[in-house]
Structure formats: structure tokens, C-alpha cells
Design an enzyme around this catalytic site. Structure first.
Site, PDB file in Angstrom:
ATOM      1  N   ASP A   1       0.820  -1.217   0.000  1.00 52.96           N
ATOM      2  CA  ASP A   1       0.000   0.000   0.000  1.00 52.96           C
ATOM      3  C   ASP A   1       0.857   1.272   0.000  1.00 52.96           C
ATOM      4  O   ASP A   1       1.875   1.345   0.689  1.00 52.96           O
ATOM      5  CB  ASP A   1      -0.881   0.045   1.253  1.00 52.96           C
ATOM      6  CG  ASP A   1      -1.904  -1.076   1.324  1.00 52.96           C
ATOM      7  OD1 ASP A   1      -1.669  -2.140   0.733  1.00 52.96           O
ATOM      8  OD2 ASP A   1      -2.932  -0.886   1.998  1.00 52.96           O
TER       9      ASP A   1
ATOM     10  N   HIS B   1      -1.175   4.613  -0.474  1.00 54.74           N
ATOM     11  CA  HIS B   1      -2.202   5.487   0.112  1.00 54.74           C
ATOM     12  C   HIS B   1      -1.873   6.975   0.042  1.00 54.74           C
ATOM     13  O   HIS B   1      -1.913   7.679   1.053  1.00 54.74           O
ATOM     14  CB  HIS B   1      -2.487   5.068   1.555  1.00 54.74           C
ATOM     15  CG  HIS B   1      -3.435   3.912   1.653  1.00 54.74           C
ATOM     16  ND1 HIS B   1      -4.704   3.940   1.110  1.00 54.74           N
ATOM     17  CD2 HIS B   1      -3.282   2.677   2.202  1.00 54.74           C
ATOM     18  CE1 HIS B   1      -5.302   2.776   1.345  1.00 54.74           C
ATOM     19  NE2 HIS B   1      -4.457   1.994   1.991  1.00 54.74           N
TER      20      HIS B   1
ATOM     21  N   ASP C   1      -3.943  -0.069  -3.662  1.00 56.90           N
ATOM     22  CA  ASP C   1      -4.158   0.978  -2.654  1.00 56.90           C
ATOM     23  C   ASP C   1      -3.176   2.138  -2.830  1.00 56.90           C
ATOM     24  O   ASP C   1      -2.348   2.424  -1.966  1.00 56.90           O
ATOM     25  CB  ASP C   1      -4.124   0.413  -1.231  1.00 56.90           C
ATOM     26  CG  ASP C   1      -5.454  -0.233  -0.845  1.00 56.90           C
ATOM     27  OD1 ASP C   1      -6.277  -0.490  -1.749  1.00 56.90           O
ATOM     28  OD2 ASP C   1      -5.667  -0.482   0.352  1.00 56.90           O
TER      29      ASP C   1
ATOM     30  N   ASN D   1      -8.399  -2.720  -2.830  1.00 55.36           N
ATOM     31  CA  ASN D   1      -9.801  -2.462  -2.476  1.00 55.36           C
ATOM     32  C   ASN D   1     -10.131  -0.965  -2.479  1.00 55.36           C
ATOM     33  O   ASN D   1     -11.295  -0.586  -2.620  1.00 55.36           O
ATOM     34  CB  ASN D   1     -10.152  -3.085  -1.120  1.00 55.36           C
ATOM     35  CG  ASN D   1      -9.397  -2.470   0.031  1.00 55.36           C
ATOM     36  OD1 ASN D   1      -8.164  -2.388   0.001  1.00 55.36           O
ATOM     37  ND2 ASN D   1     -10.100  -2.044   1.058  1.00 55.36           N
ATOM     38  N   HIS D   2      -9.114  -0.101  -2.389  1.00 54.11           N
ATOM     39  CA  HIS D   2      -9.381   1.344  -2.458  1.00 54.11           C
ATOM     40  C   HIS D   2      -9.468   1.853  -3.898  1.00 54.11           C
ATOM     41  O   HIS D   2      -9.841   3.015  -4.093  1.00 54.11           O
ATOM     42  CB  HIS D   2      -8.325   2.121  -1.674  1.00 54.11           C
ATOM     43  CG  HIS D   2      -8.610   2.138  -0.206  1.00 54.11           C
ATOM     44  ND1 HIS D   2      -9.166   3.207   0.444  1.00 54.11           N
ATOM     45  CD2 HIS D   2      -8.441   1.182   0.738  1.00 54.11           C
ATOM     46  CE1 HIS D   2      -9.315   2.914   1.721  1.00 54.11           C
ATOM     47  NE2 HIS D   2      -8.883   1.693   1.925  1.00 54.11           N
TER      48      HIS D   2
ATOM     49  N   HIS E   1      -3.731  -7.996  -3.782  1.00 47.74           N
ATOM     50  CA  HIS E   1      -3.873  -7.010  -2.714  1.00 47.74           C
ATOM     51  C   HIS E   1      -4.296  -7.649  -1.396  1.00 47.74           C
ATOM     52  O   HIS E   1      -3.691  -7.413  -0.353  1.00 47.74           O
ATOM     53  CB  HIS E   1      -4.876  -5.920  -3.100  1.00 47.74           C
ATOM     54  CG  HIS E   1      -4.990  -4.884  -2.028  1.00 47.74           C
ATOM     55  ND1 HIS E   1      -3.977  -3.996  -1.765  1.00 47.74           N
ATOM     56  CD2 HIS E   1      -5.961  -4.628  -1.109  1.00 47.74           C
ATOM     57  CE1 HIS E   1      -4.325  -3.229  -0.743  1.00 47.74           C
ATOM     58  NE2 HIS E   1      -5.521  -3.598  -0.331  1.00 47.74           N
TER      59      HIS E   1
ATOM     60  N   HIS F   1      -2.475  -4.792   2.033  1.00 54.69           N
ATOM     61  CA  HIS F   1      -3.812  -4.654   2.631  1.00 54.69           C
ATOM     62  C   HIS F   1      -3.838  -4.475   4.145  1.00 54.69           C
ATOM     63  O   HIS F   1      -4.811  -3.969   4.685  1.00 54.69           O
ATOM     64  CB  HIS F   1      -4.647  -5.878   2.224  1.00 54.69           C
ATOM     65  CG  HIS F   1      -6.125  -5.774   2.449  1.00 54.69           C
ATOM     66  ND1 HIS F   1      -6.843  -4.619   2.210  1.00 54.69           N
ATOM     67  CD2 HIS F   1      -7.032  -6.710   2.882  1.00 54.69           C
ATOM     68  CE1 HIS F   1      -8.133  -4.857   2.479  1.00 54.69           C
ATOM     69  NE2 HIS F   1      -8.258  -6.105   2.893  1.00 54.69           N
TER      70      HIS F   1
END
Length: 313
Positions: free
Chosen positions: A61, A63, A89, A121-122, A171, A245
Site C-alpha cells: 500500500d 495510500h 491501494d 480495495n481502495h 492485494h 492490505h
């Protein structure tokens, strides 16, 4: 296009855009639209289980922590000198989701054989409206067009990758609906991430200390035990499942007797968790080396303008 191919107007434009993005300066809406239209053509041709050759550096990730992504490239080497596989992500939570995801898509366009970008998932319309990317696009562009352009593109991102037929990268985790990699290859992935079912599970599930399948506290996906990952690896002739994740304080964490590894590449997650980040280098002989790193220095960072929900999953 090879890394050393003759420059064209298109590659010169891309190089200029990458240079601009590396300075954390966003592209115009028009440039983003053109970039994503072309990227869609490349991503459309990739498999749900995208084959990847070693050597490659596997990342978790990000982010929206752009300065930490720049630090990752400083430590791991810049593309195309280093091949990269990112496990999703890219957006939400950090202050620079726009610059982060635009840079990764621009690098994918410029060096399509050197970088693989999977869906997390984002990378979803619903999640990004809650956790920051939608609001950031509104703030930086004055409308939601760039958010729509990117969330439409996310539907084309591959779901998983397979490094040298040995390391399965994704992920989230496994699904009770999926026994073989061929099951995944047969999905139609070009859609918003569903609330349930195998595609959802790949992006939401987590390994667990308990055997078998469990109900996930996240409300999507499942937890899966060592018996599940051992069976999946055996069935598919895999040596390792690499996934992201979950926040892990050392940047990486082994599970299931080293059958599964979690990699997390956002140091001091949300600018307050105090964790290290890591990347996993896989060499030509498939040897693994983890490189840990700390947050990059941050200058002139804005204050969070609106409280987002504390969903640390």
C-alpha cells in the site's frame, strides 16, 4: 516499447509529465484524461493473473503518501532501472493521492513491461468517496472529472500477478470460490469491486492464525488459515503468496510458516502510526530481500481539513 527505444513525441511528452509529477505537481485534467485513455488500452490487454518476470521489486500500500513513494524509488531504484510490481491501494488517506496514482499510471504508460499495477480495495468508486480521493480531486481540480477518469480506469487494473510461476501477488487474499489460478483468469474484471464474491475476496481477504475460512471483521472478504494457503499453494505449484492490505509495524510480516507474506509500503501510515515500510526485492534466482524504510522528510504538508473515519483496515 523497450526502455531504450528511440524517443518519440509521445515518450518525450510522457518523460516531461513524469518529471513534473516527480516534483509532486499534478497534471491538468486534459493531460490526465489523455493519459488514462491510452493506459486503458495497455491495461485491457493484461491478464487477471498478469505474468511478471524476475528480477522485480514488490510493493504494498502507498495510500497517497507521495513523498514516501519518492523515497521508495530512491531506495529501490527508479523505473525502468528497477522493475516494479505494486499491489494496490494507491489512493485515499494520504494528502497526495492524485499525484501518486497519476505518476504510477504515467510510468506504466512509459515502461509497460517494467511496471505492473494491481487493483486494491481502495481502487473503487465507493471507497474513494469516503476515504479522501474524491474530496482531493474536487479540491485540486474544482470538479469530480479526474476522480471519474481514474475510477473508470481502475476497472481495468489486473487483479493479481504471478512472478515466475512461483510467487502469487495480490492485494488482499484468497477466496472460498477460487481453487485455481485459471478460476481467476476466467473473471470479467472490468467492473466496480463487488460487495461479495471471488473478485471482492481477492481484494479484501486476510490471512489468520485460525484454520479454515472465517468471517472477516472488515465486512467484506474472508479470513483464511494456514491450511487454506497451503492447499492453494500446492494446487497451483506456488512457493509464496505476497499480499498487502494490512498495516504491519515492520513493513513486512510472515504468516502461515512463510507461505504468505504481507508487504506494506506506507511508512508512518496516515502520518501517525509510527510503522516502518518495506519492499520485497526478488532477484533472478528468486531469492527474497526485504528493504525497510522510514518516512521521507515532509515539507509544507497541509493540515487535514476534514476528519475521515478511522478505518484502519
Amino acid at each position: 516499447m523497450g526502455a531504450n527505444s528511440i524517443p518519440t513525441d509521445a515518450t518525450i511528452d510522457l518523460d516531461e509529465q513524469i518529471s513534473q509529477l516527480m516534483q509532486c505537481k499534478p497534471l491538468s485534467e486534459q493531460q490526465v484524461r489523455a493519459l488514462c485513455e491510452k493506459a486503458k488500452e495497455i491495461l485491457m490487454d493484461e491478464s487477471n493473473v498478469q505474468p511478471v518476470k524476475s528480477p522485480v521489486t514488490i510493493c504494498g500500500d502507498i495510500h497517497g503518501q507521495f513523498h514516501d513513494l519518492a523515497e521508495l524509488f530512491r531506495i529501490g531504484g527508479m523505473c525502468p532501472d528497477t522493475n516494479y510490481l505494486f499491489m494496490g491501494d494507491y489512493v485515499d488517506r494520504g494528502y497526495y493521492s492524485v499525484e501518486t496514482v497519476t505518476l504510477l499510471v504515467a510510468l506504466k504508460m512509459r515502461y509497460p513491461q517494467r511496471i505492473t499495477i494491481l487493483r486494491g480495495n481502495h481502487e473503487s468508486r465507493q471507497i474513494t468517496q469516503v476515504y479522501g480521493f474524491y474530496d482531493e480531486c474536487l479540491r485540486k481540480y474544482g470538479n469530480a472529472n479526474v476522480w471519474k477518469i481514474f475510477t473508470d480506469l481502475f476497472d481495468y487494473f489486473p487483479l493479481t500477478a504471478l512472478v515466475e510461476s512461483e510467487i502469487f501477488c495480490l492485494h488482499g487474499g484468497l477466496s472460498p470460490s477460487i481453487e485455481t489460478l485459471d478460476n481467476i483468469r476466467n473473471f470479467d474484471r472490468v467492473q466496480e469491486v463487488p460487495h461479495e464474491g471471488p473478485m471482492c475476496d481477492l481484494l479484501w481477504s486476510d490471512p489468520d492464525d485460525r484454520c479454515g475460512w472465517g468471517i472477516s471483521p472488515r465486512g467484506a472478504g474472508y479470513t483464511f488459515g494456514q491450511d487454506i494457503s497451503e492447499q492453494f499453494n500446492h494446487t497451483n505449484n506456488l512457493k509464496l503468496i505476497a499480499r498487502a492490505h494490512q498495516l504491519v509495524m515492520d513493513g513486512y510480516n510472515w504468516a502461515h510458516e512463510q507461505k504468505v507474506v504481507t508487504i506494506f509500503s506506507a511508512p508512518n501510515y496516515c502520518y501517525r502510526c509510527g510503522n516502518m515500510a518495506s519492499i520485497l526485492e526478488v532477484d533472478d534466482c528468486r531469492n527474497h530481500t526485504f528493504i525497510q524504510f522510514e518516512p521521507a522528510p515532509r515539507r509544507g504538508e497541509p493540515d487535514v481539513t476534514r476528519r475521515t473515519p478511522d478505518y484502519f483496515l
